[in-house]
Write a protein that holds these residues in place. Structure first.
Motif, mmCIF file in Angstrom:
data_model
loop_
_atom_site.group_PDB
_atom_site.id
_atom_site.type_symbol
_atom_site.label_atom_id
_atom_site.label_comp_id
_atom_site.label_asym_id
_atom_site.label_seq_id
_atom_site.Cartn_x
_atom_site.Cartn_y
_atom_site.Cartn_z
ATOM 1 N N ASP A 119 0.811 -1.221 0.000
ATOM 2 C CA ASP A 119 0.000 0.000 0.000
ATOM 3 C C ASP A 119 0.846 1.274 0.000
ATOM 4 N N GLN A 120 2.177 1.140 0.003
ATOM 5 C CA GLN A 120 3.061 2.293 -0.096
ATOM 6 C C GLN A 120 3.721 2.407 -1.470
ATOM 7 N N ALA A 121 3.524 1.414 -2.313
ATOM 8 C CA ALA A 121 4.160 1.409 -3.639
ATOM 9 C C ALA A 121 3.419 2.349 -4.585
ATOM 10 N N TRP A 122 4.167 3.091 -5.395
ATOM 11 C CA TRP A 122 3.540 4.067 -6.304
ATOM 12 C C TRP A 122 2.649 3.387 -7.322
ATOM 13 N N THR A 124 0.782 0.816 -6.847
ATOM 14 C CA THR A 124 -0.495 0.514 -6.198
ATOM 15 C C THR A 124 -1.395 1.745 -6.187
ATOM 16 N N TRP A 125 -0.808 2.910 -5.936
ATOM 17 C CA TRP A 125 -1.590 4.149 -5.897
ATOM 18 C C TRP A 125 -2.083 4.543 -7.276
ATOM 19 N N ILE A 126 -1.277 4.291 -8.298
ATOM 20 C CA ILE A 126 -1.727 4.554 -9.664
ATOM 21 C C ILE A 126 -2.873 3.611 -10.024
ATOM 22 N N LEU A 127 -2.725 2.334 -9.661
ATOM 23 C CA LEU A 127 -3.791 1.366 -9.915
ATOM 24 C C LEU A 127 -5.061 1.760 -9.168
ATOM 25 N N ALA A 128 -4.914 2.252 -7.937
ATOM 26 C CA ALA A 128 -6.072 2.663 -7.144
ATOM 27 C C ALA A 128 -6.810 3.825 -7.801
ATOM 28 N N PHE A 129 -6.072 4.694 -8.494
ATOM 29 C CA PHE A 129 -6.695 5.814 -9.197
ATOM 30 C C PHE A 129 -7.699 5.303 -10.228
ATOM 31 N N PHE A 130 -7.285 4.306 -11.007
ATOM 32 C CA PHE A 130 -8.163 3.772 -12.049
ATOM 33 C C PHE A 130 -9.267 2.896 -11.460
ATOM 34 N N LEU A 183 -16.914 -3.717 -3.124
ATOM 35 C CA LEU A 183 -16.415 -4.870 -2.380
ATOM 36 C C LEU A 183 -15.502 -5.801 -3.192
ATOM 37 N N PRO A 184 -15.761 -6.051 -4.480
ATOM 38 C CA PRO A 184 -14.848 -6.928 -5.227
ATOM 39 C C PRO A 184 -13.410 -6.415 -5.276
ATOM 40 N N TYR A 185 -13.228 -5.095 -5.229
ATOM 41 C CA TYR A 185 -11.876 -4.543 -5.280
ATOM 42 C C TYR A 185 -11.105 -4.835 -3.994
ATOM 43 N N ALA A 186 -11.846 -5.159 -2.917
ATOM 44 C CA ALA A 186 -11.202 -5.477 -1.645
ATOM 45 C C ALA A 186 -10.444 -6.801 -1.719
ATOM 46 N N LEU A 187 -10.647 -7.555 -2.777
ATOM 47 C CA LEU A 187 -9.917 -8.810 -2.942
ATOM 48 C C LEU A 187 -8.435 -8.573 -3.219
ATOM 49 N N PHE A 188 -8.092 -7.346 -3.641
ATOM 50 C CA PHE A 188 -6.680 -7.092 -3.967
ATOM 51 C C PHE A 188 -6.212 -5.672 -3.662
ATOM 52 N N MET A 189 -7.116 -4.697 -3.562
ATOM 53 C CA MET A 189 -6.704 -3.308 -3.395
ATOM 54 C C MET A 189 -6.713 -2.896 -1.922
ATOM 55 N N PRO A 190 -5.555 -2.490 -1.363
ATOM 56 C CA PRO A 190 -5.499 -2.049 0.038
ATOM 57 C C PRO A 190 -6.431 -0.869 0.300
#
Length: 226
Positions: A119-122, A124-130, A183-190
């Motif tokens: 959850d600190q990797a850049w 991951t944050w870019i993926l979270a944006f989309f 909820l489905p995104y909780a399977l992989f997104m912090p």
């Protein structure tokens, strides 16, 4: 219901870019403020921004047509927003009693995630944006295509004018189910990067409800614009 149309008066170029710059700055700052101070910054910023738009419209003699701030309509928008936030807070409080938050997102992530992303990797944050953008699109599309969900979302489209106060014209019922498609995104997104970008997206959507900004050229093909 008669469709809302923009009035013909076009604001000056400096006003468009000034408003766009302000909206971008607000969109970037509120998620950080919410994370840093554990408070809902929009409670303060949204009403102040609505007041600022009203002042700009008055100063530019554009408080007419679609952009007008009618007393009755604006009051309905604000009371709907207060009601929806009250419902949202109540639901969050009830859910938190069972160790959940954001309608179970953290619970699902802690118990059922299939991968562990940093959850600190850049990246991951870019993926979270989309992911957050997709989450909003799916929820919004469902609200317009599923009758039960439309019953909760329709109030947002019943204002007779178009200004920033319309952005807070939300339904109490919609606050109950709005986070379920996440909820489905909780399977992989912090949770942390996801929450941040959900807040980012919410504030950005607020700034779209204005007639002060018109054609933004090539940006119109990439982003949702006012």
């Amino acid at each position: 219901m008669t469709a809302v149309k923009h009035d013909n008066a076009t604001p000056s170029l400096w006003l468009q870019y000034a408003w766009l710059t302000f909206n971008v700055a607000m969109t970037l700052s509120i998620p950080f403020a919410s994370m840093a101070f554990d408070l809902d910054a929009v409670v303060i910023v949204f009403p102040l921004t609505i007041l600022l738009e009203w002042i700009v419209l008055q100063a530019s003699n554009r408080n007419s047509g679609a952009a007008i701030y009618g007393t009755r309509d604006t009051w309905q928008n604000l009371t709907a927003g207060i009601s929806s936030m009250t419902m949202s807070g109540t639901v969050a409080m009830l859910i938190s009693r069972y160790g959940l938050s954001y309608a179970g997102y953290e619970y699902f992530y802690n118990h059922y995630r299939v991968v562990q992303l940093d959850d600190q990797a850049w990246i991951t944050w870019i993926l979270a944006f989309f992911i957050a953008d997709l989450d909003y699109y799916v929820m919004h599309r469902l609200c317009h295509t599923v009758g039960l969900l439309w019953a909760g979302h329709a109030i947002h489209h019943t204002s007779t004018h178009y200004n920033l106060s319309v952005a807070v014209r939300q339904s109490m019922w919609e606050m109950v189910f709005i986070s379920i498609p996440s909820l489905p995104y909780a399977l992989f997104m912090p949770p942390q990067p996801f929450y941040f970008h959900v807040a980012f997206n919410t504030v950005y959507q607020f700034g779209l409800h204005t007639t002060l900004v018109r054609d933004l050229g090539w940006l119109e093909y990439i982003f949702c614009t006012p």
